[in-house]
Design a protein around this motif. Structure first.
Motif, short mmCIF file in Angstrom:
data_model
loop_
_atom_site.label_atom_id
_atom_site.label_comp_id
_atom_site.label_asym_id
_atom_site.label_seq_id
_atom_site.Cartn_x
_atom_site.Cartn_y
_atom_site.Cartn_z
N ASP A 89 17.00 43.50 34.72
CA ASP A 89 18.41 43.39 34.38
C ASP A 89 18.65 42.51 33.16
O ASP A 89 19.77 42.40 32.69
N LEU A 90 17.60 41.89 32.64
CA LEU A 90 17.74 41.00 31.49
C LEU A 90 17.60 41.79 30.19
O LEU A 90 16.79 42.71 30.09
N SER A 91 18.37 41.39 29.21
CA SER A 91 18.26 42.03 27.90
C SER A 91 17.02 41.51 27.19
O SER A 91 16.42 40.51 27.60
N SER A 92 16.64 42.17 26.11
CA SER A 92 15.47 41.71 25.35
C SER A 92 15.72 40.32 24.76
O SER A 92 14.80 39.50 24.69
N LYS A 93 16.96 40.02 24.41
CA LYS A 93 17.29 38.70 23.88
C LYS A 93 17.13 37.63 24.96
O LYS A 93 16.58 36.56 24.72
N GLU A 94 17.58 37.94 26.18
CA GLU A 94 17.44 36.99 27.29
C GLU A 94 15.97 36.76 27.63
O GLU A 94 15.55 35.62 27.88
N ALA A 96 13.48 37.06 25.54
CA ALA A 96 12.92 36.26 24.44
C ALA A 96 13.27 34.79 24.60
O ALA A 96 12.42 33.91 24.38
N LEU A 97 14.50 34.50 25.00
CA LEU A 97 14.90 33.11 25.22
C LEU A 97 14.12 32.48 26.37
O LEU A 97 13.71 31.32 26.29
N LEU A 98 13.91 33.24 27.44
CA LEU A 98 13.10 32.74 28.55
C LEU A 98 11.66 32.47 28.11
O LEU A 98 11.06 31.46 28.48
N SER A 99 11.11 33.36 27.31
CA SER A 99 9.74 33.17 26.80
C SER A 99 9.65 31.94 25.91
O SER A 99 8.70 31.17 26.00
N ALA A 101 11.67 29.31 26.02
CA ALA A 101 11.82 28.14 26.89
C ALA A 101 10.51 27.86 27.64
O ALA A 101 10.09 26.71 27.77
N ALA A 102 9.86 28.92 28.12
CA ALA A 102 8.60 28.74 28.85
C ALA A 102 7.52 28.22 27.92
O ALA A 102 6.70 27.38 28.33
N ALA A 103 7.50 28.68 26.68
CA ALA A 103 6.50 28.18 25.72
C ALA A 103 6.72 26.69 25.45
O ALA A 103 5.77 25.91 25.40
N PHE A 104 7.98 26.31 25.32
CA PHE A 104 8.29 24.89 25.13
C PHE A 104 7.87 24.10 26.36
O PHE A 104 7.29 23.03 26.27
N TRP A 105 8.16 24.65 27.51
CA TRP A 105 7.83 24.00 28.77
C TRP A 105 6.31 23.89 28.93
O TRP A 105 5.79 22.90 29.43
N ARG A 106 5.58 24.92 28.48
CA ARG A 106 4.13 24.93 28.57
C ARG A 106 3.53 23.74 27.81
O ARG A 106 2.55 23.15 28.22
N ASP A 107 4.17 23.38 26.70
CA ASP A 107 3.69 22.26 25.90
C ASP A 107 4.10 20.91 26.48
O ASP A 107 3.63 19.88 26.02
N SER A 108 4.95 20.92 27.47
CA SER A 108 5.40 19.68 28.08
C SER A 108 4.49 19.31 29.25
O SER A 108 3.48 19.94 29.50
N SER A 109 4.88 18.33 29.99
CA SER A 109 4.06 17.85 31.11
C SER A 109 4.06 18.81 32.29
O SER A 109 3.29 18.63 33.22
N MET A 110 4.89 19.82 32.30
CA MET A 110 4.98 20.75 33.44
C MET A 110 4.31 22.08 33.10
O MET A 110 4.76 23.12 33.52
N SER A 111 3.21 22.04 32.35
CA SER A 111 2.61 23.28 31.86
C SER A 111 2.17 24.22 32.97
O SER A 111 2.31 25.43 32.84
N GLN A 112 1.63 23.71 34.06
CA GLN A 112 1.17 24.59 35.14
C GLN A 112 2.32 25.40 35.73
O GLN A 112 2.20 26.61 35.94
N GLU A 113 3.47 24.78 35.93
CA GLU A 113 4.63 25.49 36.48
C GLU A 113 5.16 26.52 35.50
O GLU A 113 5.56 27.62 35.88
N SER A 114 5.16 26.19 34.21
CA SER A 114 5.67 27.15 33.22
C SER A 114 4.75 28.36 33.12
O SER A 114 5.22 29.48 32.93
N LYS A 116 3.01 29.64 35.57
CA LYS A 116 3.32 30.46 36.75
C LYS A 116 4.60 31.27 36.51
O LYS A 116 4.68 32.44 36.86
N ALA A 117 5.60 30.60 35.92
CA ALA A 117 6.87 31.28 35.65
C ALA A 117 6.67 32.41 34.66
O ALA A 117 7.24 33.50 34.82
N LEU A 118 5.87 32.19 33.64
CA LEU A 118 5.61 33.23 32.65
C LEU A 118 4.90 34.43 33.30
O LEU A 118 5.23 35.58 33.00
N ARG A 119 3.95 34.16 34.18
CA ARG A 119 3.24 35.26 34.86
C ARG A 119 4.21 36.10 35.69
O ARG A 119 4.07 37.32 35.78
N LYS A 120 5.21 35.46 36.27
CA LYS A 120 6.18 36.19 37.08
C LYS A 120 7.08 37.07 36.20
O LYS A 120 7.60 38.07 36.66
N LEU A 121 7.25 36.67 34.94
CA LEU A 121 8.11 37.45 34.04
C LEU A 121 7.40 38.62 33.40
O LEU A 121 8.03 39.51 32.86
#
Length: 123
Positions: A89-94, A96-99, A101-114, A116-121
């Protein structure tokens, strides 16, 4: 006694992971803060406030009669299907924004959780 946030999370996970609607007594007996209330009235007030707060966060709590002979015996549950994110149900823009955000999150201290989130997407 736990924090309000912990109590809300406990209620959320209890209702989400239940295979059937739970009545108030079952909920009270499974959440420590509810069990520790001095009176039934105090529990009722706290439970009502917590349900309202979850609903304000956009979480749909199913309420239905669980006893065919007594309609006032209500059960509560969060249907996983009403809470799941459908990436189709998400647009390509949405996406891309999630990806991004997840890339930014991956570089942060919560990389393992990000990760997992990317794999789900991934489709």
């Amino acid at each position: 006694m736990s924090t309000k946030t912990e109590r809300l999370l406990n209620l959320f996970f209890l209702l989400l992971n239940s295979s059937r609607p739970l009545n108030r007594s079952e909920i009270k007996n499974r959440i420590e803060d509810y069990k520790s209330q001095d009176s039934e009235v105090a529990f009722e007030r706290m439970f009502e406030r917590d349900k309202d707060e979850l609903r304000q966060l956009g979480i749909d709590i199913e309420v239905k009669s669980i006893d065919p002979f007594f309609e006032d015996e209500l059960g509560y549950r969060i249907l996983p299907s009403s809470y799941a994110l459908n990436i189709h149900d998400l647009s390509s823009k949405e996406l891309a924004l999630l990806s991004l955000a997840a890339a930014f999150w991956r570089d942060s201290s919560m990389s393992q959780e990000s990760q997992k989130a990317l794999r789900k997407l991934e489709p």
